[in-house]
Enzyme design. Structure first.
Site, PDB file in Angstrom:
ATOM      1  N   LEU A  87     -10.496  -9.190   8.145  1.00 45.69           N
ATOM      2  CA  LEU A  87      -9.305  -9.258   9.038  1.00 45.69           C
ATOM      3  C   LEU A  87      -8.684 -10.321   8.815  1.00 45.69           C
ATOM      4  CD1 LEU A  87     -11.205  -7.939  11.399  1.00 45.69           C
ATOM      5  CD2 LEU A  87      -9.832  -6.095  10.313  1.00 45.69           C
ATOM      6  N   HIS A  88      -7.690  -9.999   6.946  1.00 47.77           N
ATOM      7  CA  HIS A  88      -6.454 -10.671   7.656  1.00 47.77           C
ATOM      8  C   HIS A  88      -6.033 -11.460   8.941  1.00 47.77           C
ATOM      9  CE1 HIS A  88      -7.920 -10.503   3.204  1.00 47.77           C
ATOM     10  NE2 HIS A  88      -7.101  -8.856   3.422  1.00 47.77           N
ATOM     11  N   ASP A  89      -4.681 -10.927   9.156  1.00 48.33           N
ATOM     12  CA  ASP A  89      -4.544 -10.641   9.895  1.00 48.33           C
ATOM     13  C   ASP A  89      -4.098 -11.368  11.243  1.00 48.33           C
ATOM     14  OD1 ASP A  89      -1.484  -9.249   8.318  1.00 48.33           O
ATOM     15  OD2 ASP A  89      -1.622 -11.063   8.096  1.00 48.33           O
ATOM     16  N   THR A 134     -10.077 -15.909   5.772  1.00 49.51           N
ATOM     17  CA  THR A 134     -10.148 -14.267   5.974  1.00 49.51           C
ATOM     18  C   THR A 134     -11.021 -14.052   6.166  1.00 49.51           C
ATOM     19  OG1 THR A 134      -7.743 -13.644   4.469  1.00 49.51           O
ATOM     20  CG2 THR A 134      -7.485 -14.769   6.726  1.00 49.51           C
ATOM     21  N   CYS A 189      -6.604 -13.021  12.030  1.00 48.77           N
ATOM     22  CA  CYS A 189      -7.138 -14.259  11.943  1.00 48.77           C
ATOM     23  C   CYS A 189      -5.810 -15.641  12.332  1.00 48.77           C
ATOM     24  CB  CYS A 189      -7.924 -15.327  10.586  1.00 48.77           C
ATOM     25  SG  CYS A 189      -8.932 -13.887  10.203  1.00 48.77           S
TER      26      CYS A 189
END
Ligand code: RIB
Ligand code: CA
Length: 305
Positions: free
Chosen positions: A238-240, A195, A242
């Site tokens: 942009l963690h989530d 991420t 992904c």
């Protein structure tokens, strides 16, 4: 192919971008959004799920409140990152008061899994795994019907964002992470190793803002708020999103399978993933990503393409 999904989430700035992507993509039939305390408290994350659905005109999708706290520990509060309202102060409508809003996320997920054909529903997990752990413990037969759990969490070789090796979602509820990793579910973890490679720059925000579509413009505002609330750097991970990008296009990612345990101690790295040849559970982990293609897909879907 359109996939039936349940989104389990603690919105949260990056959760909101991920949910807007899923609602904009023809690849997902969102059966419901279940909420879990994480970035901020349960009342706020549940309200935010309703606000995001109202913005997208999808008040038909039910919101089901879940765990107000981790299984066995005190959680964290990251209002300094996500703002007191959990969405960086970005303007969203209020939830539709007539929209379906229930309680008891683990039971609702179990009933949903039993209502749909075996292996036809994915769970996209964007926050602490408390609801999923309770599903496994309290409704094991239903949990066995899950097609895939795709969860943002952990760090393999990457430094942590809570402790030196621990990542927020798993560190918020290590016991839940341990239950989910050991449950034998078809699980894919999307850790910080991947991420942190999918990053939004200010040019990317400008690209999103060229769209007239609210999901694109509001996502730019959300990420801009992320820039404001975190220090330095020319880009933000942009963690989530992904999780959704992997769900729609797993071919953009590279997977490794590791024997993993969770640090259940009380030290700085509680919740950290440990490669454990002896006792670790075999878990598929996304470790590589075609960053450009992932960012193009995200911007395209948010812009309605
Ligand atoms: O470590 C990143 C994760 O923690 C993301 O899900 C973010 O929303 C926060 O919950
Ligand atoms: Ca999250």
């Amino acid at each position: 192919m359109t996939r039936k999904v349940v989104i389990d989430t603690d919105p949260g700035i990056d959760d909101a971008v991920a949910i807007l992507f899923a609602l904009a993509s023809p690849a997902f039939d969102v059966l419901g959004i279940t909420t879990v305390a994480g970035n901020i408290g349960l009342t706020t994350v549940t309200r935010n799920a309703g606000r995001i659905l109202a913005l997208a005109g999808r008040q038909d999708i039910p919101v089901i409140a879940g765990a107000a706290a981790p299984l066995a520990r005190k959680g964290f509060d990251t209002a300094e990152i996500h703002g007191d309202d959990g969405l960086g102060g970005v303007s969203f409508p209020e939830p539709d008061p007539t929209a379906p809003l229930w309680e008891g996320a683990p039971r609702w997920i179990a009933e949903t899994l039993l209502r749909h054909p075996f292996g036809s529903v994915d769970i996209l997990a964007l926050g602490p795994l408390t609801n999923i752990a309770r599903l496994v413990r309290e409704h094991p037969a239903a949990a066995g019907r899950i097609r895939r759990v795709i969860a943002m969490g952990g760090a393999i070789d990457e430094r942590g964002n809570i402790g030196p090796r621990s990542e927020f979602n798993l560190a918020a509820d290590p016991e839940a992470a341990d239950i989910v990793l050991r449950a034998g579910l078809p699980l894919v973890l999307v850790p910080l190793d991947v991420t942190r490679k999918v990053r939004a720059t200010r040019d990317y925000l400008a690209l999103l803002r060229r769209s007239e579509r609210p999901p694109a413009r509001v996502s730019a505002d959300l990420i801009d708020a992320y820039f404001q609330s975190t220090t330095g750097g020319e880009s933000r991970p942009l963690h989530d999103p992904c999780v959704m990008l992997f769900a729609e296009r797993p071919d953009l990612f590279g997977i490794e399978r590791y024997p993993l345990s969770v640090d259940l101690g009380d030290g700085v790295d509680a919740g950290a993933l440990i490669k454990d040849e002896g006792r670790g559970a075999p878990v598929d982990v996304a470790m590589r990503v075609d960053t450009a293609a992932a960012l193009d897909l995200l911007a395209g879907r948010l812009a309605g393409r």
